[in-house]
Design an enzyme around this catalytic site. Structure first.
Site, PDB file in Angstrom:
ATOM      1  N   ARG A 181       0.791  14.116 -12.558  1.00 15.89           N
ATOM      2  CA  ARG A 181      -0.078  13.029 -11.840  1.00 15.89           C
ATOM      3  C   ARG A 181      -0.795  13.550 -10.717  1.00 15.89           C
ATOM      4  O   ARG A 181      -0.363  14.877 -10.163  1.00 15.89           O
ATOM      5  CB  ARG A 181       0.885  11.943 -11.609  1.00 15.89           C
ATOM      6  CG  ARG A 181       1.840  12.087 -10.663  1.00 15.89           C
ATOM      7  CD  ARG A 181       2.889  10.909 -10.587  1.00 15.89           C
ATOM      8  NE  ARG A 181       4.007  11.078  -9.829  1.00 15.89           N
ATOM      9  CZ  ARG A 181       5.274  11.441 -10.351  1.00 15.89           C
ATOM     10  NH1 ARG A 181       5.355  11.338 -11.439  1.00 15.89           N
ATOM     11  NH2 ARG A 181       6.221  11.469  -9.679  1.00 15.89           N
ATOM     12  N   ASP A 182      -1.488  12.832 -10.245  1.00 16.05           N
ATOM     13  CA  ASP A 182      -2.484  13.012  -8.899  1.00 16.05           C
ATOM     14  C   ASP A 182      -3.264  13.926  -8.989  1.00 16.05           C
ATOM     15  O   ASP A 182      -3.272  14.881  -8.102  1.00 16.05           O
ATOM     16  CB  ASP A 182      -1.375  13.005  -7.794  1.00 16.05           C
ATOM     17  CG  ASP A 182      -0.012  12.327  -7.784  1.00 16.05           C
ATOM     18  OD1 ASP A 182      -0.208  11.163  -8.424  1.00 16.05           O
ATOM     19  OD2 ASP A 182       0.844  12.490  -7.365  1.00 16.05           O
TER      20      ASP A 182
ATOM     21  N   LEU B  78       0.833  -1.307  -0.080  1.00 16.72           N
ATOM     22  CA  LEU B  78      -0.038  -0.011  -0.041  1.00 16.72           C
ATOM     23  C   LEU B  78       1.000   1.393  -0.070  1.00 16.72           C
ATOM     24  O   LEU B  78       1.896   1.241   0.802  1.00 16.72           O
ATOM     25  CB  LEU B  78      -0.944  -0.078   1.527  1.00 16.72           C
ATOM     26  CG  LEU B  78      -1.504   1.193   1.765  1.00 16.72           C
ATOM     27  CD1 LEU B  78      -2.692   0.878   2.527  1.00 16.72           C
ATOM     28  CD2 LEU B  78      -0.557   2.046   2.768  1.00 16.72           C
TER      29      LEU B  78
ATOM     30  N   ASP C 135      -0.098   5.569  -1.166  1.00 10.51           N
ATOM     31  CA  ASP C 135      -1.083   6.944  -1.037  1.00 10.51           C
ATOM     32  C   ASP C 135      -2.526   6.616  -0.878  1.00 10.51           C
ATOM     33  O   ASP C 135      -3.091   5.672  -1.516  1.00 10.51           O
ATOM     34  CB  ASP C 135      -1.051   7.687  -2.391  1.00 10.51           C
ATOM     35  CG  ASP C 135       0.498   7.962  -2.751  1.00 10.51           C
ATOM     36  OD1 ASP C 135       1.395   7.569  -2.323  1.00 10.51           O
ATOM     37  OD2 ASP C 135       0.511   8.744  -3.907  1.00 10.51           O
TER      38      ASP C 135
HETATM   39  C1  FRU Z   1       3.382   9.473  -4.261  1.00 12.23           C
HETATM   40  C2  FRU Z   1       3.343   8.624  -5.640  1.00 12.23           C
HETATM   41  C3  FRU Z   1       2.360   9.584  -6.466  1.00 12.23           C
HETATM   42  C4  FRU Z   1       1.766   8.449  -7.702  1.00 12.23           C
HETATM   43  C5  FRU Z   1       1.822   7.434  -6.574  1.00 12.23           C
HETATM   44  C6  FRU Z   1       2.243   5.998  -7.412  1.00 12.23           C
HETATM   45  O1  FRU Z   1       3.788   8.519  -3.323  1.00 12.23           O
HETATM   46  O2  FRU Z   1       4.438   8.774  -6.216  1.00 12.23           O
HETATM   47  O3  FRU Z   1       2.724  10.699  -7.134  1.00 12.23           O
HETATM   48  O4  FRU Z   1       0.807   8.603  -8.161  1.00 12.23           O
HETATM   49  O5  FRU Z   1       2.797   7.473  -5.745  1.00 12.23           O
HETATM   50  O6  FRU Z   1       1.916   4.900  -6.620  1.00 12.23           O
END
Ligand code: FRU
Length: 472
Positions: free
Chosen positions: A156-157, A31, A33
């Site tokens: 991303r994100d 696990l 984020d």
């Molecule tokens: C942050 C991250 C995010 C990405 C995700 C990939 O911990 O690097 O930027 O979306 O984890 O698992």
């Protein structure tokens, strides 16, 4: 097409020694984020970056739990499985929003060029939706957003919100000068997005980072807050000591330009194990945050047992001036099963306590300090300290110690003669909230031995200690 999980390939948990009792962890596998936090049709939903086939980071899925009370969590089937053209290399982090009777997830599709170089990738943004909050369908016209020309591959994100019938989202990004920044988009329907440009940018790679991951943007107590997780900030003597940090900027967003006028970056938690947070608003209006209890380089001793990683307990955010505080949710009092200690300690040098099942407990510690006083709380394994927090009244400094390499972390609080520690201990984590969340330390720890707790001071001190066992 929606991919399915291969149940025969799932890794199995082989040893429960470090399994957390009241934190969100995986049933098996890795696990990172927290994703997609929301309240939908009577349930709180938490998704998380998940790799079900090993206890290492791998092609990202979205794991899923839900809860009626934010305390007791029910495991649900994996919500997103990678492998479709829009997310071949992984369903990376993202957020959720409810529109009508439908729950929408907006997430990053990760793609490798398959040349063996893991830094050689591209990213886009995608939608999946659900009407029952359990089964998700990927949108047929994915991707909904592609990377702008002036960006590197880091894109991303997405974090989405609604304001006056209009949807907005922010995306973590890196510009061509390799500076972290936040991009903003708007939409009327969550599917067609207009690019509005960067709203905030790092002032320097070493001071504010070269890539800003996991942005989160919201209004609190009359100000706008941007939380993000910058990569690449150079450590100073006592700050930015983890490989990457999660922190925040306070300011005002001018939606018309749009531009976010902001102050300096501040760390949100001072422990070794805090990263990649996300927040949401609950039906009563509280702004609640979950984090991942680790930056990427942390050793996790549960890996050989077939799982890895834990989320923090949910924390309520409060903004005082420019300072963001985190407080444990009141709901967590439900976990108390028994009061195991309630005493005003007349502390002279040190006092060791043998409390039952200290590894599943909550401690409330209060003391009034004079100018040169110090107070230290520790967890001991035999006679050896494995974790401690020392407060030194002279310079209002907190020093956290964790056994092992790179042991120390620090925080400064406002001058006060009242010290309050609120501590949650689970099988392999400790969260310490200092003076109503003015400073917080999040730590993982590992032991299979019996633990004692100890209070020590440089002189004499009155310390009020209340302790509860928490539900197993
Ligand atoms: C942050 C991250 C995010 C990405 C995700 C990939 O911990 O690097 O930027 O979306 O984890 O698992």
């Amino acid at each position: 097409m929606t991919q399915l999980i291969d149940k025969a390939k799932l890794i199995r948990v082989t040893n429960k020694r470090y399994r957390q009792n009241f934190h969100i962890i995986t049933p098996e596998g890795w696990l990172n984020d927290p994703n997609g936090l929301c309240y939908f049709q009577g349930y709180y939903h938490v998704f998380y970056q998940f790799h079900p086939y090993s206890a290492e980071w791998g092609p990202m899925h979205w794991g899923h739990v839900r809860s009626k009370d934010l305390v007791n969590w029910e495991q649900l089937p994996v919500a997103l499985v990678p492998g479709d053209p829009e997310d071949k290399g992984g369903c990376f982090s993202g957020s959720a929003i409810v529109k009508g009777n439908r729950l929408y997830l907006i997430y990053t599709g990760h793609h490798y060029y398959d040349d063996g170089n893991l830094d050689h990738f591209w990213e886009n943004q995608n939608v999946a939706y659900s009407d029952d909050g359990i089964h998700f369908t990927k949108y047929t016209d994915n991707p909904i957003i592609s990377v702008p020309k002036d960006n590197t591959q880091h894109f991303r994100d997405p974090k989405v919100w609604e304001l006056d019938g209009q949807y907005y989202l922010v995306i973590g990004s890196q510009d061509k000068e390799k500076l972290g920044r936040i991009l903003m988009y708007k939409s009327k329907d969550l599917l067609n997005w207009e690019y509005l440009g960067p709203i905030a940018k790092s002032h320097g790679q070493e001071t504010e980072g070269s890539m800003w991951e996991c942005p989160d943007f919201f209004r609190l107590n009359g100000q706008d807050v941007l939380i993000c997780s910058p990569m690449g900030i150079k450590p100073t003597e006592k700050k930015y000591l983890n490989v990457s940090q999660t922190g925040y900027f306070v300011g005002q967003l001018d939606y018309k330009q749009p531009k976010f006028k902001r102050n300096n970056f501040s760390e949100l938690d001072y422990g070794h194990n805090f990263y990649a947070t996300q927040t949401f608003v609950d039906p009563t209006g509280r702004r609640i945050l979950f984090g991942w209890m680790s930056p990427f380089d942390e050793e996790m001793l549960e890996k050989p047992d077939g799982w890895a990683g834990s989320l923090t307990i949910p924390r309520e955010l409060k903004l005082d001036g420019d300072h963001l505080r985190m407080l444990p949710l009141k709901e967590y009092q439900q976990l108390r099963t028994k009061k195991i200690y309630d005493t005003n300690l007349q502390l002279a040098k040190r006092k060791k306590l043998d409390l039952p099942d200290i590894q599943h407990s909550e401690l409330l510690i209060e003391s009034e300090l004079n100018t040169n006083d110090q107070l230290k709380w520790s967890l001991l394994e035999n006679e050896e300290e494995i974790l401690s927090l020392n407060y030194d009244q002279k310079n209002s400094e907190l020093t956290l110690y964790r056994k092992g390499k790179d042991s120390f972390r620090y925080a400064q609080i406002k001058k006060t003669n009242q010290l309050k520690l609120h501590i949650f201990i689970d099988t392999s984590s400790v969260e310490i909230f200092v003076n109503d969340g003015e400073a917080v330390f999040t730590e993982r720890y590992y032991t299979q031995k019996k633990l004692l707790t100890q209070f020590s001071t440089n002189g004499t001190l009155n310390v009020n200690v209340i302790a509860f066992n928490l539900k197993k």
